[in-house]
Design a protein around this motif. Structure first.
Motif, PDB file in Angstrom:
ATOM      1  N   ASP A  26       0.830  -1.209   0.000  1.00 23.51           N
ATOM      2  CA  ASP A  26       0.000   0.000   0.000  1.00 23.51           C
ATOM      3  C   ASP A  26       0.862   1.256   0.000  1.00 23.51           C
ATOM      4  N   ASP A  27       1.924   1.232   0.794  1.00 24.38           N
ATOM      5  CA  ASP A  27       2.814   2.397   0.865  1.00 24.38           C
ATOM      6  C   ASP A  27       3.544   2.602  -0.462  1.00 24.38           C
ATOM      7  N   LEU A  28       3.978   1.512  -1.078  1.00 19.30           N
ATOM      8  CA  LEU A  28       4.681   1.629  -2.347  1.00 19.30           C
ATOM      9  C   LEU A  28       3.796   2.252  -3.424  1.00 19.30           C
ATOM     10  N   ALA A  29       2.529   1.870  -3.444  1.00 20.99           N
ATOM     11  CA  ALA A  29       1.614   2.409  -4.451  1.00 20.99           C
ATOM     12  C   ALA A  29       1.543   3.932  -4.361  1.00 20.99           C
ATOM     13  N   VAL A  30       1.492   4.457  -3.143  1.00 24.01           N
ATOM     14  CA  VAL A  30       1.433   5.914  -2.948  1.00 24.01           C
ATOM     15  C   VAL A  30       2.756   6.563  -3.336  1.00 24.01           C
ATOM     16  N   LEU A  31       3.862   5.937  -2.954  1.00 25.10           N
ATOM     17  CA  LEU A  31       5.170   6.490  -3.308  1.00 25.10           C
ATOM     18  C   LEU A  31       5.347   6.553  -4.814  1.00 25.10           C
ATOM     19  N   TYR A  32       4.922   5.535  -5.520  1.00 19.17           N
ATOM     20  CA  TYR A  32       4.963   5.567  -6.987  1.00 19.17           C
ATOM     21  C   TYR A  32       4.140   6.740  -7.521  1.00 19.17           C
TER      22      TYR A  32
END
Length: 469
Positions: free
Chosen positions: A337-343
């Motif tokens: 979930d965090d990676l999706a936002v960072l992308y």
């Protein structure tokens, strides 16, 4: 038809935790529809492994775990799989560590697992074996008389013939690959390499339908580029961004396992070149590099970690200020979930492998973008994804100047061009998502005639030398 049996080195969690990413997302629907079974290694190895598979029932499908004693697991997995096959198949023959007990353990695991599987499969079932750790499995199953359709998918790249020959058992491995009914690879590049290997090793004949004639039977070949749950990942990014503030300066992002195949030092050298040639961007852009550890027990991975930490420190020492850190380096895994936002909040996605089967980070980055103001994907020409994603900025990761120029182009790209490039990339991904990948492979496997008793009898009579030329 009988049930689908998936076989991989690792099994999904018994309780369904962590199903949000990877192979499980690709296959859980197919398994659920057919009442399937997933066979994989137990999380912890046992001093006294059971001779039978250990079954667990999930709501969606069944899991069966196989156990290995620690020493056998070490020689099979860290040894042959990741100190011989992994470097060889990624073109790093200089890193191959050949030990006789490694190859013996590799074949022993295949034989043991084949015996366990042969007790439970049916003639009308389908077996789908995944990745380089289990290449000999079909050979061992056929020796036991298993007639089920057996497919194999290689998730990592397949090198050219001369590089493949660096594997001491290269002829034997080629013969084991030819024992599958269907062989799936990520790219046309890899498919071409496989055809050449079969031609020169097994006297294979390429047929008009694209398959290979080997030892009197037809081996079906196919290119099946793996993908992601595009809409699901996009929704993760949208939902997370609604709760998260964007960064204060435009961000470049790289997300990779800490592996020598991912081109991480080359990426940082390109970024360093960019900063040195474009001082106006200092204090106005930052690189976030997330590199979770992997296979820390292998010496080559200790070396890449040291190189990356040294480069990040050098860049920060050379360009950083009290207010600005050019490189943020995180050496641990982050939640999906965090990676999706960072992308979504990164202006540039840096995907620079030196040799990669596909690279799903490239696809995740595109899926996560805001179509109204999308970022730009910089993609290595050596990633399998480059065959599909030509609207990215394609670069040579070995050339720091090429990487630096692409970073500048991406940061200065007009909105209209960013939208055009992203729109083309996303449209392709949406049509060719992970469900499309698994359905295409299984449809092809189902269409193949099952092995018959006559062929198995001939198979049993073939001596290894006649199988490998």
């Amino acid at each position: 038809m009988g049930r689908l049996v998936i076989v991989s080195n690792r099994a999904p969690s018994v309780d369904g935790a962590g199903d949000s990413g990877g192979l499980v997302v690709a296959l859980k629907d197919a398994l659920s529809q057919q009442g399937g079974l997933w066979i994989g290694g137990a999380p912890k190895q046992s001093e006294n492994p059971a001779d039978e598979l250990n079954f667990h029932q999930r709501p969606d499908f069944e899991i069966a775990l196989f156990e290995l004693e620690p020493e056998l697991y070490r020689d099979y997995y860290l040894g042959y799989s990741n100190s011989v096959l992994w470097p060889a198949l990624h073109g790093r023959v200089d890193l191959i560590d050949v030990q006789p007990h490694y190859s013996a353990a590799y074949r022993k695991v295949a034989r043991r697992l084949a015996r366990q599987i042969a007790r439970i499969v049916t003639h009308d079932g389908m077996i789908w074996v995944h990745d380089y750790q289990l290449i000999p499995l079909a050979h061992e199953l056929r020796k036991l008389g298993v007639t089920s359709r057996i497919g194999f998918f290689l998730h990592i790249p397949l090198p050219d013939l001369q590089t493949f020959k660096a594997i001491p058992e290269w002829q034997e491995l080629a013969g084991c690959l030819a024992d599958y009914d269907l062989l799936g690879l990520q790219t046309q590049r890899d498919l071409g390499h496989l055809i050449n290997i079969f031609r020169h090793t097994l006297r294979g004949e390429l047929r008009p339908n694209g398959n290979m004639g080997i030892n009197g039977r037809e081996v079906v070949l196919g290119c099946f580029p793996i993908s992601i749950d595009v809409r699901g990942f996009r929704q993760l990014a949208v939902d997370g961004a609604a709760r998260t503030a964007p960064p204060s300066v435009p961000r470049l992002i790289g997300v990779d396992r800490l592996d020598y195949s991912k081109g991480l030092p080359q990426r940082l050298l390109g970024y360093e070149t960019f900063l040195s040639q474009n001082p106006e961007f200092c204090n106005k852009v930052g690189l976030l590099q997330i590199a979770p550890p992997t296979r820390d027990d292998v010496d080559a991975y200790k070396a890449i970690r040291s190189d990356l930490e040294h480069l990040a420190g050098r860049i920060n020492g050379r360009f950083g200020t009290i207010e600005w850190t050019p490189v943020q380096y995180i050496h641990r895994a982050l939640p999906r979930d965090d990676l999706a936002v960072l992308y979504r909040y990164s202006r540039v996605g840096l995907v620079t492998p030196l040799f990669d089967g596909m690279n799903l980070v490239a696809k995740e980055y595109v899926a996560a973008q805001d179509e109204a103001d999308p970022g730009v994907l910089i993609l290595s020409q050596f990633a399998g994804a480059a065959e599909e994603m030509s609207d990215a900025l394609i670069i040579n990761p070995h050339d720091p100047q090429d990487v630096a120029d692409a970073i500048r182009t991406a940061l200065q790209m007009p909105l209209a061009e960013r939208r055009q490039r992203h729109g083309a990339l996303y449209s392709h991904l949406e049509k060719h998502d992970v469900a499309h990948w698994s359905a295409a492979f299984l449809k092809r496997l189902l269409a193949i005639e099952k092995a018959d008793a006559e062929w198995l009898e001939r198979f049993a009579r073939l001596e290894p030398v006649s199988r490998t030329g």
